[in-house]
Design a protein around this motif. Sequence first.
Motif, PDB file in Angstrom:
ATOM      1  N   PRO A  94      -6.554 -12.450  11.147  1.00 53.25           N
ATOM      2  CA  PRO A  94      -6.095 -11.099  11.496  1.00 53.25           C
ATOM      3  C   PRO A  94      -5.514 -10.323  10.299  1.00 53.25           C
ATOM      4  O   PRO A  94      -5.020 -10.915   9.356  1.00 53.25           O
ATOM      5  N   VAL A  95      -5.584  -8.994  10.418  1.00 51.24           N
ATOM      6  CA  VAL A  95      -4.984  -8.071   9.454  1.00 51.24           C
ATOM      7  C   VAL A  95      -4.154  -7.070  10.246  1.00 51.24           C
ATOM      8  O   VAL A  95      -4.616  -6.555  11.273  1.00 51.24           O
ATOM      9  N   ARG A  96      -2.947  -6.789   9.777  1.00 54.38           N
ATOM     10  CA  ARG A  96      -2.065  -5.865  10.494  1.00 54.38           C
ATOM     11  C   ARG A  96      -1.311  -4.955   9.517  1.00 54.38           C
ATOM     12  O   ARG A  96      -0.891  -5.377   8.445  1.00 54.38           O
ATOM     13  N   TRP A  97      -1.175  -3.693   9.929  1.00 52.78           N
ATOM     14  CA  TRP A  97      -0.266  -2.778   9.246  1.00 52.78           C
ATOM     15  C   TRP A  97       1.151  -3.024   9.757  1.00 52.78           C
ATOM     16  O   TRP A  97       1.333  -3.439  10.909  1.00 52.78           O
ATOM     17  N   GLU A  98       2.120  -2.699   8.937  1.00 47.29           N
ATOM     18  CA  GLU A  98       3.490  -2.584   9.420  1.00 47.29           C
ATOM     19  C   GLU A  98       3.801  -1.095   9.528  1.00 47.29           C
ATOM     20  O   GLU A  98       3.770  -0.374   8.524  1.00 47.29           O
ATOM     21  N   GLN A  99       4.053  -0.606  10.728  1.00 47.71           N
ATOM     22  CA  GLN A  99       4.274   0.818  10.959  1.00 47.71           C
ATOM     23  C   GLN A  99       5.448   1.000  11.925  1.00 47.71           C
ATOM     24  O   GLN A  99       5.393   0.564  13.067  1.00 47.71           O
ATOM     25  N   ASP A 100       6.495   1.648  11.432  1.00 49.21           N
ATOM     26  CA  ASP A 100       7.688   1.930  12.239  1.00 49.21           C
ATOM     27  C   ASP A 100       8.232   0.664  12.899  1.00 49.21           C
ATOM     28  O   ASP A 100       8.635   0.661  14.076  1.00 49.21           O
ATOM     29  N   GLY A 101       8.219  -0.431  12.142  1.00 47.79           N
ATOM     30  CA  GLY A 101       8.738  -1.690  12.662  1.00 47.79           C
ATOM     31  C   GLY A 101       7.782  -2.443  13.553  1.00 47.79           C
ATOM     32  O   GLY A 101       8.110  -3.522  14.038  1.00 47.79           O
ATOM     33  N   ASN A 102       6.591  -1.878  13.802  1.00 47.98           N
ATOM     34  CA  ASN A 102       5.606  -2.534  14.665  1.00 47.98           C
ATOM     35  C   ASN A 102       4.423  -3.043  13.842  1.00 47.98           C
ATOM     36  O   ASN A 102       4.192  -2.601  12.711  1.00 47.98           O
ATOM     37  N   LEU A 103       3.664  -3.966  14.422  1.00 48.11           N
ATOM     38  CA  LEU A 103       2.446  -4.469  13.801  1.00 48.11           C
ATOM     39  C   LEU A 103       1.250  -3.796  14.461  1.00 48.11           C
ATOM     40  O   LEU A 103       1.096  -3.845  15.677  1.00 48.11           O
ATOM     41  N   VAL A 104       0.405  -3.150  13.646  1.00 44.75           N
ATOM     42  CA  VAL A 104      -0.692  -2.330  14.163  1.00 44.75           C
ATOM     43  C   VAL A 104      -2.017  -2.845  13.612  1.00 44.75           C
ATOM     44  O   VAL A 104      -2.140  -3.135  12.418  1.00 44.75           O
ATOM     45  N   GLU A 105      -3.027  -2.954  14.479  1.00 45.51           N
ATOM     46  CA  GLU A 105      -4.362  -3.359  14.038  1.00 45.51           C
ATOM     47  C   GLU A 105      -5.013  -2.265  13.208  1.00 45.51           C
ATOM     48  O   GLU A 105      -4.707  -1.080  13.357  1.00 45.51           O
ATOM     49  N   LEU A 106      -5.942  -2.663  12.334  1.00 43.15           N
ATOM     50  CA  LEU A 106      -6.690  -1.695  11.543  1.00 43.15           C
ATOM     51  C   LEU A 106      -7.785  -1.089  12.412  1.00 43.15           C
ATOM     52  O   LEU A 106      -8.605  -1.819  12.999  1.00 43.15           O
ATOM     53  N   THR A 129       0.857  -1.187   0.000  1.00 47.21           N
ATOM     54  CA  THR A 129       0.000   0.000   0.000  1.00 47.21           C
ATOM     55  C   THR A 129       0.894   1.238   0.000  1.00 47.21           C
ATOM     56  O   THR A 129       2.091   1.142   0.281  1.00 47.21           O
ATOM     57  N   PRO A 130       0.334   2.426  -0.290  1.00 49.62           N
ATOM     58  CA  PRO A 130       1.153   3.645  -0.268  1.00 49.62           C
ATOM     59  C   PRO A 130       1.762   3.949   1.088  1.00 49.62           C
ATOM     60  O   PRO A 130       2.688   4.752   1.178  1.00 49.62           O
ATOM     61  N   GLY A 131       1.266   3.312   2.150  1.00 44.32           N
ATOM     62  CA  GLY A 131       1.803   3.541   3.482  1.00 44.32           C
ATOM     63  C   GLY A 131       2.583   2.368   4.033  1.00 44.32           C
ATOM     64  O   GLY A 131       2.814   2.290   5.237  1.00 44.32           O
ATOM     65  N   GLY A 132       3.003   1.453   3.150  1.00 43.13           N
ATOM     66  CA  GLY A 132       3.755   0.298   3.600  1.00 43.13           C
ATOM     67  C   GLY A 132       2.976  -0.996   3.465  1.00 43.13           C
ATOM     68  O   GLY A 132       1.882  -1.030   2.883  1.00 43.13           O
ATOM     69  N   ALA A 133       3.530  -2.060   4.027  1.00 38.43           N
ATOM     70  CA  ALA A 133       2.938  -3.393   3.863  1.00 38.43           C
ATOM     71  C   ALA A 133       1.720  -3.584   4.765  1.00 38.43           C
ATOM     72  O   ALA A 133       1.662  -3.081   5.884  1.00 38.43           O
ATOM     73  N   LEU A 134       0.750  -4.328   4.227  1.00 39.88           N
ATOM     74  CA  LEU A 134      -0.413  -4.782   4.995  1.00 39.88           C
ATOM     75  C   LEU A 134      -0.367  -6.304   4.983  1.00 39.88           C
ATOM     76  O   LEU A 134      -0.250  -6.921   3.919  1.00 39.88           O
ATOM     77  N   TYR A 135      -0.450  -6.924   6.171  1.00 40.67           N
ATOM     78  CA  TYR A 135      -0.393  -8.377   6.273  1.00 40.67           C
ATOM     79  C   TYR A 135      -1.776  -8.919   6.644  1.00 40.67           C
ATOM     80  O   TYR A 135      -2.482  -8.341   7.466  1.00 40.67           O
ATOM     81  N   TYR A 136      -2.125 -10.054   6.033  1.00 39.10           N
ATOM     82  CA  TYR A 136      -3.399 -10.687   6.376  1.00 39.10           C
ATOM     83  C   TYR A 136      -3.247 -12.201   6.342  1.00 39.10           C
ATOM     84  O   TYR A 136      -2.361 -12.756   5.691  1.00 39.10           O
ATOM     85  N   TRP A 137      -4.150 -12.877   7.070  1.00 43.49           N
ATOM     86  CA  TRP A 137      -4.162 -14.327   7.135  1.00 43.49           C
ATOM     87  C   TRP A 137      -5.112 -14.871   6.068  1.00 43.49           C
ATOM     88  O   TRP A 137      -6.022 -14.172   5.620  1.00 43.49           O
ATOM     89  N   THR A 138      -4.907 -16.113   5.657  1.00 44.92           N
ATOM     90  CA  THR A 138      -5.806 -16.741   4.700  1.00 44.92           C
ATOM     91  C   THR A 138      -6.525 -17.917   5.341  1.00 44.92           C
ATOM     92  O   THR A 138      -6.015 -18.559   6.260  1.00 44.92           O
TER      93      THR A 138
END
Length: 350
Positions: free
Chosen positions: A278-290, A255-264
Amino acid sequence: MPLLRWYRPLLAAALVVAGCKSNPPAPAAPAPDAVTASTPGKAPTPAPAFSSALSYLKPVDAQRCEWVRQPLPSGEPTVFAFEAACDESQLSWSPDGNVGLVFNPAMGDRTQPRVWRVDFPAKSGKPEDLKGLLGTLGGQGSDTPRIHRMAFDSQGRLVALVSDVPVEDEGTRGQALAFRQEGADWKNVESKPTTFDSGPGVNVLDTAKALPDQTLSLFGDLPGQSAPEAAVKKLDAALPGQAEGKIGKWMSLSTPGGALYYWTAQDPEDESSYPTVPVRWEQDGNLVELEGLAARPGERLGFQVRGGMLLVFVMGETRSAQVFDPRTKKSLVTVKNIESATLWPEPSKR
Protein backbone atom coordinates in the motif's frame (compact mmCIF):
# COMPACT_ATOMS: atom_id res chain seq x y z
CA MET A 1 12.86 10.13 -40.59
CA PRO A 2 12.45 11.62 -37.13
CA LEU A 3 9.20 13.45 -36.62
CA LEU A 4 8.48 16.27 -34.18
CA ARG A 5 4.86 17.27 -33.87
CA TRP A 6 2.49 19.14 -31.56
CA TYR A 7 -0.91 17.82 -30.47
CA ARG A 8 -4.10 19.91 -30.25
CA PRO A 9 -6.50 20.66 -28.65
CA LEU A 10 -5.39 21.44 -25.10
CA LEU A 11 -5.72 18.48 -22.81
CA ALA A 12 -7.73 18.54 -19.62
CA ALA A 13 -6.01 18.26 -16.27
CA ALA A 14 -7.24 14.71 -15.72
CA LEU A 15 -5.59 13.42 -18.88
CA VAL A 16 -5.18 9.80 -19.87
CA VAL A 17 -2.71 9.40 -22.71
CA ALA A 18 -3.58 6.10 -24.30
CA GLY A 19 -2.05 6.21 -27.76
CA CYS A 20 -0.85 9.68 -28.70
CA LYS A 21 -0.89 8.69 -32.39
CA SER A 22 -3.14 10.51 -34.78
CA ASN A 23 -0.72 9.69 -37.61
CA PRO A 24 -0.86 12.89 -39.66
CA PRO A 25 1.27 12.98 -42.83
CA ALA A 26 4.92 13.13 -41.77
CA PRO A 27 6.57 16.48 -42.55
CA ALA A 28 9.95 16.53 -44.21
CA ALA A 29 12.95 16.25 -41.92
CA PRO A 30 14.50 19.61 -41.00
CA ALA A 31 16.98 20.88 -43.56
CA PRO A 32 20.63 21.11 -42.53
CA ASP A 33 20.38 24.89 -42.33
CA ALA A 34 17.14 24.89 -40.32
CA VAL A 35 17.08 27.59 -37.67
CA THR A 36 17.81 26.08 -34.28
CA ALA A 37 19.27 27.41 -31.07
CA SER A 38 22.78 26.48 -32.21
CA THR A 39 22.68 27.67 -35.83
CA PRO A 40 25.59 30.11 -36.44
CA GLY A 41 24.49 33.58 -37.48
CA LYS A 42 20.92 33.11 -36.32
CA ALA A 43 19.25 34.56 -33.24
CA PRO A 44 19.18 31.88 -30.51
CA THR A 45 15.87 30.44 -29.46
CA PRO A 46 14.84 32.08 -26.18
CA ALA A 47 14.93 29.65 -23.29
CA PRO A 48 11.42 29.34 -21.86
CA ALA A 49 10.75 29.53 -18.15
CA PHE A 50 10.85 26.06 -16.60
CA SER A 51 7.50 24.35 -16.36
CA SER A 52 6.76 20.89 -15.03
CA ALA A 53 6.36 18.11 -17.58
CA LEU A 54 6.31 14.33 -17.82
CA SER A 55 8.72 12.58 -20.18
CA TYR A 56 8.20 9.03 -21.44
CA LEU A 57 8.81 6.72 -24.39
CA LYS A 58 5.79 5.24 -26.16
CA PRO A 59 6.32 2.18 -28.40
CA VAL A 60 4.71 2.45 -31.84
CA ASP A 61 5.98 -0.94 -32.97
CA ALA A 62 9.05 -3.11 -32.38
CA GLN A 63 11.43 -0.66 -34.06
CA ARG A 64 9.67 2.70 -33.82
CA CYS A 65 9.27 4.84 -30.72
CA GLU A 66 7.83 8.20 -29.70
CA TRP A 67 9.40 10.46 -27.10
CA VAL A 68 6.59 12.43 -25.46
CA ARG A 69 6.85 15.62 -23.41
CA GLN A 70 3.54 16.12 -21.58
CA PRO A 71 3.22 19.52 -19.83
CA LEU A 72 1.80 19.49 -16.31
CA PRO A 73 -0.85 19.96 -15.05
CA SER A 74 -2.11 20.03 -18.66
CA GLY A 75 -1.18 21.25 -22.12
CA GLU A 76 -0.17 20.14 -25.62
CA PRO A 77 2.14 17.12 -25.73
CA THR A 78 5.26 17.35 -27.89
CA VAL A 79 6.08 14.10 -29.69
CA PHE A 80 9.37 13.16 -31.37
CA ALA A 81 9.31 9.91 -33.36
CA PHE A 82 12.45 7.93 -34.14
CA GLU A 83 13.35 4.57 -35.66
CA ALA A 84 14.49 2.45 -32.71
CA ALA A 85 13.06 0.27 -29.96
CA CYS A 86 11.95 2.22 -26.88
CA ASP A 87 13.35 -0.32 -24.42
CA GLU A 88 16.80 -0.07 -26.03
CA SER A 89 16.96 3.73 -26.00
CA GLN A 90 18.53 6.05 -23.42
CA LEU A 91 17.57 9.68 -22.74
CA SER A 92 19.64 12.66 -21.65
CA TRP A 93 19.05 16.42 -21.35
CA SER A 94 21.18 19.53 -21.72
CA PRO A 95 21.73 21.52 -18.48
CA ASP A 96 18.94 23.98 -19.34
CA GLY A 97 16.50 21.12 -20.02
CA ASN A 98 15.64 22.43 -23.49
CA VAL A 99 17.58 19.96 -25.63
CA GLY A 100 17.16 16.22 -25.35
CA LEU A 101 19.30 13.36 -26.60
CA VAL A 102 18.17 9.86 -27.60
CA PHE A 103 20.94 7.24 -27.71
CA ASN A 104 20.33 3.80 -29.17
CA PRO A 105 23.42 1.56 -28.85
CA ALA A 106 24.46 -1.11 -31.31
CA MET A 107 22.34 -4.17 -30.54
CA GLY A 108 22.31 -7.68 -32.01
CA ASP A 109 23.03 -7.67 -35.74
CA ARG A 110 22.98 -3.86 -35.90
CA THR A 111 26.59 -2.69 -35.51
CA GLN A 112 26.03 1.06 -35.74
CA PRO A 113 24.75 3.08 -32.74
CA ARG A 114 22.29 5.90 -33.40
CA VAL A 115 21.74 9.27 -31.75
CA TRP A 116 19.07 11.93 -32.18
CA ARG A 117 19.19 15.49 -30.81
CA VAL A 118 15.82 17.11 -30.06
CA ASP A 119 15.49 20.87 -29.54
CA PHE A 120 12.05 21.22 -27.94
CA PRO A 121 11.75 25.06 -27.91
CA ALA A 122 12.90 25.23 -31.55
CA LYS A 123 10.54 22.35 -32.50
CA SER A 124 13.31 20.50 -34.35
CA GLY A 125 14.94 17.11 -34.14
CA LYS A 126 17.55 15.34 -36.24
CA PRO A 127 20.08 12.50 -36.16
CA GLU A 128 23.56 13.24 -34.83
CA ASP A 129 26.51 12.44 -37.10
CA LEU A 130 28.76 9.96 -35.25
CA LYS A 131 31.36 9.54 -38.02
CA GLY A 132 33.96 11.49 -36.07
CA LEU A 133 33.55 9.37 -32.95
CA LEU A 134 33.30 6.08 -34.84
CA GLY A 135 36.42 7.00 -36.81
CA THR A 136 38.29 7.69 -33.58
CA LEU A 137 37.20 4.29 -32.24
CA GLY A 138 38.05 2.47 -35.46
CA GLY A 139 34.44 1.69 -36.34
CA GLN A 140 31.92 -0.48 -34.49
CA GLY A 141 31.74 -4.24 -34.43
CA SER A 142 32.26 -7.29 -32.26
CA ASP A 143 36.05 -6.82 -32.21
CA THR A 144 36.12 -3.04 -31.74
CA PRO A 145 35.40 -0.63 -28.87
CA ARG A 146 31.69 -0.42 -28.10
CA ILE A 147 29.72 2.70 -27.12
CA HIS A 148 27.59 1.96 -24.05
CA ARG A 149 26.20 5.39 -23.30
CA MET A 150 26.05 8.91 -24.71
CA ALA A 151 24.82 11.88 -22.69
CA PHE A 152 25.22 15.57 -21.96
CA ASP A 153 27.60 16.37 -19.12
CA SER A 154 26.96 19.17 -16.60
CA GLN A 155 28.57 21.66 -19.02
CA GLY A 156 26.32 20.66 -21.90
CA ARG A 157 29.03 18.76 -23.79
CA LEU A 158 28.40 15.37 -25.39
CA VAL A 159 30.30 12.51 -23.78
CA ALA A 160 30.53 8.87 -24.83
CA LEU A 161 31.31 5.98 -22.47
CA VAL A 162 33.08 3.16 -24.29
CA SER A 163 34.29 -0.38 -23.53
CA ASP A 164 37.38 -1.88 -25.15
CA VAL A 165 37.59 -5.61 -24.48
CA PRO A 166 40.24 -7.82 -26.15
CA VAL A 167 38.71 -10.82 -27.93
CA GLU A 168 40.91 -13.26 -26.03
CA ASP A 169 39.59 -11.89 -22.71
CA GLU A 170 36.19 -13.55 -23.25
CA GLY A 171 34.39 -10.27 -22.59
CA THR A 172 35.27 -9.87 -18.91
CA ARG A 173 38.35 -7.66 -18.49
CA GLY A 174 39.21 -4.60 -20.50
CA GLN A 175 39.32 -0.80 -20.55
CA ALA A 176 36.56 1.70 -19.91
CA LEU A 177 37.05 4.90 -21.92
CA ALA A 178 35.40 8.32 -21.87
CA PHE A 179 35.35 10.59 -24.93
CA ARG A 180 34.17 14.19 -24.98
CA GLN A 181 33.08 16.12 -28.06
CA GLU A 182 35.17 19.24 -28.61
CA GLY A 183 34.04 21.04 -31.73
CA ALA A 184 34.20 18.55 -34.60
CA ASP A 185 36.59 16.26 -32.71
CA TRP A 186 36.24 13.67 -29.95
CA LYS A 187 38.89 13.67 -27.22
CA ASN A 188 39.72 10.71 -24.98
CA VAL A 189 39.47 12.27 -21.48
CA GLU A 190 39.62 9.17 -19.26
CA SER A 191 40.63 5.51 -19.30
CA LYS A 192 40.46 2.89 -16.54
CA PRO A 193 40.81 -0.90 -16.39
CA THR A 194 37.59 -2.62 -15.39
CA THR A 195 35.56 -5.80 -15.66
CA PHE A 196 32.40 -6.17 -17.72
CA ASP A 197 29.46 -8.60 -17.77
CA SER A 198 28.80 -8.74 -14.00
CA GLY A 199 31.40 -6.06 -13.17
CA PRO A 200 31.13 -2.27 -12.97
CA GLY A 201 31.90 -1.79 -16.66
CA VAL A 202 31.97 1.84 -17.81
CA ASN A 203 30.45 2.96 -14.49
CA VAL A 204 33.94 2.77 -12.98
CA LEU A 205 34.78 6.02 -14.82
CA ASP A 206 34.75 9.31 -12.93
CA THR A 207 33.14 10.80 -16.05
CA ALA A 208 30.23 8.38 -15.69
CA LYS A 209 29.82 9.17 -11.99
CA ALA A 210 29.76 12.91 -12.74
CA LEU A 211 26.95 12.71 -15.31
CA PRO A 212 23.76 14.41 -14.06
CA ASP A 213 21.21 12.10 -12.43
CA GLN A 214 18.21 13.03 -14.59
CA THR A 215 16.00 9.96 -14.89
CA LEU A 216 13.89 7.92 -12.49
CA SER A 217 15.82 4.99 -11.03
CA LEU A 218 13.72 1.89 -10.34
CA PHE A 219 16.53 0.00 -8.64
CA GLY A 220 19.01 0.77 -5.89
CA ASP A 221 18.42 2.53 -2.59
CA LEU A 222 14.88 2.92 -1.29
CA PRO A 223 13.63 6.50 -1.72
CA GLY A 224 13.03 8.43 1.51
CA GLN A 225 13.68 7.07 4.99
CA SER A 226 12.16 4.63 7.47
CA ALA A 227 8.77 5.85 8.66
CA PRO A 228 8.77 7.26 12.22
CA GLU A 229 7.36 5.06 14.96
CA ALA A 230 4.19 7.12 15.38
CA ALA A 231 3.42 6.83 11.66
CA VAL A 232 4.09 3.08 11.70
CA LYS A 233 1.58 2.59 14.51
CA LYS A 234 -1.03 4.60 12.62
CA LEU A 235 -0.39 2.67 9.40
CA ASP A 236 -0.55 -0.70 11.15
CA ALA A 237 -3.85 0.30 12.77
CA ALA A 238 -5.32 1.50 9.47
CA LEU A 239 -4.09 -1.57 7.56
CA PRO A 240 -4.31 -4.47 10.00
CA GLY A 241 -2.46 -7.56 8.92
CA GLN A 242 -0.27 -5.73 6.37
CA ALA A 243 2.97 -6.26 8.31
CA GLU A 244 1.95 -9.48 10.06
CA GLY A 245 4.26 -12.33 9.05
CA LYS A 246 5.64 -10.39 6.07
CA ILE A 247 9.16 -9.26 5.23
CA GLY A 248 8.96 -5.52 4.73
CA LYS A 249 8.64 -2.17 6.45
CA TRP A 250 6.98 1.22 6.14
CA MET A 251 8.96 4.01 4.46
CA SER A 252 8.32 7.76 4.38
CA LEU A 253 8.95 9.99 1.37
CA SER A 254 8.87 13.77 1.72
CA THR A 255 6.78 15.68 -0.86
CA PRO A 256 5.71 19.35 -1.18
CA GLY A 257 2.33 18.32 0.22
CA GLY A 258 3.56 16.32 3.19
CA ALA A 259 4.67 12.75 3.84
CA LEU A 260 3.95 9.82 1.53
CA TYR A 261 4.13 6.36 3.12
CA TYR A 262 4.73 3.12 1.24
CA TRP A 263 5.36 -0.55 2.03
CA THR A 264 8.43 -2.49 0.90
CA ALA A 265 8.74 -6.01 -0.49
CA GLN A 266 11.75 -8.27 -0.98
CA ASP A 267 13.12 -9.35 -4.35
CA PRO A 268 13.43 -13.18 -4.22
CA GLU A 269 16.44 -13.16 -6.56
CA ASP A 270 18.81 -10.92 -4.60
CA GLU A 271 16.80 -10.28 -1.39
CA SER A 272 16.92 -6.52 -1.98
CA SER A 273 13.96 -4.37 -0.89
CA TYR A 274 11.82 -2.35 -3.28
CA PRO A 275 8.74 -0.08 -2.99
CA THR A 276 5.27 -1.52 -3.46
CA VAL A 277 1.68 -0.95 -2.28
CA PRO A 278 0.00 0.00 0.00
CA VAL A 279 0.81 3.70 -0.51
CA ARG A 280 -0.82 6.44 1.56
CA TRP A 281 -0.73 10.22 1.82
CA GLU A 282 -0.74 11.88 5.20
CA GLN A 283 -3.40 14.60 5.00
CA ASP A 284 -4.80 16.55 7.96
CA GLY A 285 -3.76 13.76 10.31
CA ASN A 286 -5.48 11.10 8.19
CA LEU A 287 -4.13 8.43 5.84
CA VAL A 288 -5.46 8.84 2.29
CA GLU A 289 -5.18 6.49 -0.70
CA LEU A 290 -3.64 7.75 -3.94
CA GLU A 291 -6.42 8.59 -6.37
CA GLY A 292 -6.72 5.95 -9.08
CA LEU A 293 -3.37 4.27 -8.42
CA ALA A 294 -3.55 0.93 -10.25
CA ALA A 295 -0.91 -1.26 -8.63
CA ARG A 296 -1.18 -4.77 -7.24
CA PRO A 297 0.49 -6.05 -4.07
CA GLY A 298 4.10 -6.97 -4.78
CA GLU A 299 4.41 -4.92 -7.98
CA ARG A 300 7.53 -2.75 -8.02
CA LEU A 301 6.96 0.99 -7.80
CA GLY A 302 9.22 3.92 -8.60
CA PHE A 303 8.82 7.36 -6.98
CA GLN A 304 10.18 10.71 -8.13
CA VAL A 305 9.57 14.19 -6.70
CA ARG A 306 10.52 17.09 -8.96
CA GLY A 307 9.12 20.51 -9.88
CA GLY A 308 6.45 20.27 -7.19
CA MET A 309 5.07 17.04 -8.67
CA LEU A 310 5.12 13.36 -7.68
CA LEU A 311 5.60 10.61 -10.27
CA VAL A 312 4.64 7.02 -9.47
CA PHE A 313 5.79 4.42 -11.99
CA VAL A 314 4.24 0.93 -11.80
CA MET A 315 6.29 -1.97 -13.16
CA GLY A 316 3.40 -4.36 -13.49
CA GLU A 317 1.74 -6.15 -16.39
CA THR A 318 0.86 -2.71 -17.71
CA ARG A 319 3.86 -0.44 -17.27
CA SER A 320 2.20 2.79 -16.28
CA ALA A 321 3.07 6.22 -14.90
CA GLN A 322 0.86 8.52 -12.88
CA VAL A 323 1.61 12.11 -11.84
CA PHE A 324 0.07 13.69 -8.74
CA ASP A 325 -0.04 17.20 -7.33
CA PRO A 326 1.10 16.50 -3.75
CA ARG A 327 -0.52 19.68 -2.42
CA THR A 328 -4.04 18.88 -3.69
CA LYS A 329 -3.52 15.08 -3.76
CA LYS A 330 -5.11 15.09 -7.23
CA SER A 331 -4.07 12.80 -10.08
CA LEU A 332 -3.04 14.90 -13.10
CA VAL A 333 -1.91 12.44 -15.77
CA THR A 334 -1.97 8.68 -16.28
CA VAL A 335 -0.14 6.95 -19.15
CA LYS A 336 0.05 3.22 -19.84
CA ASN A 337 2.23 0.81 -21.80
CA ILE A 338 5.28 3.07 -21.76
CA GLU A 339 9.00 3.04 -21.00
CA SER A 340 11.46 5.39 -19.27
CA ALA A 341 8.96 7.65 -17.50
CA THR A 342 10.56 10.56 -15.65
CA LEU A 343 9.66 14.10 -14.62
CA TRP A 344 11.34 16.62 -16.90
CA PRO A 345 14.68 17.75 -15.40
CA GLU A 346 14.80 21.26 -13.95
CA PRO A 347 17.50 23.57 -15.32
CA SER A 348 20.79 23.08 -13.49
CA LYS A 349 22.05 25.95 -11.34
CA ARG A 350 25.54 27.01 -12.31
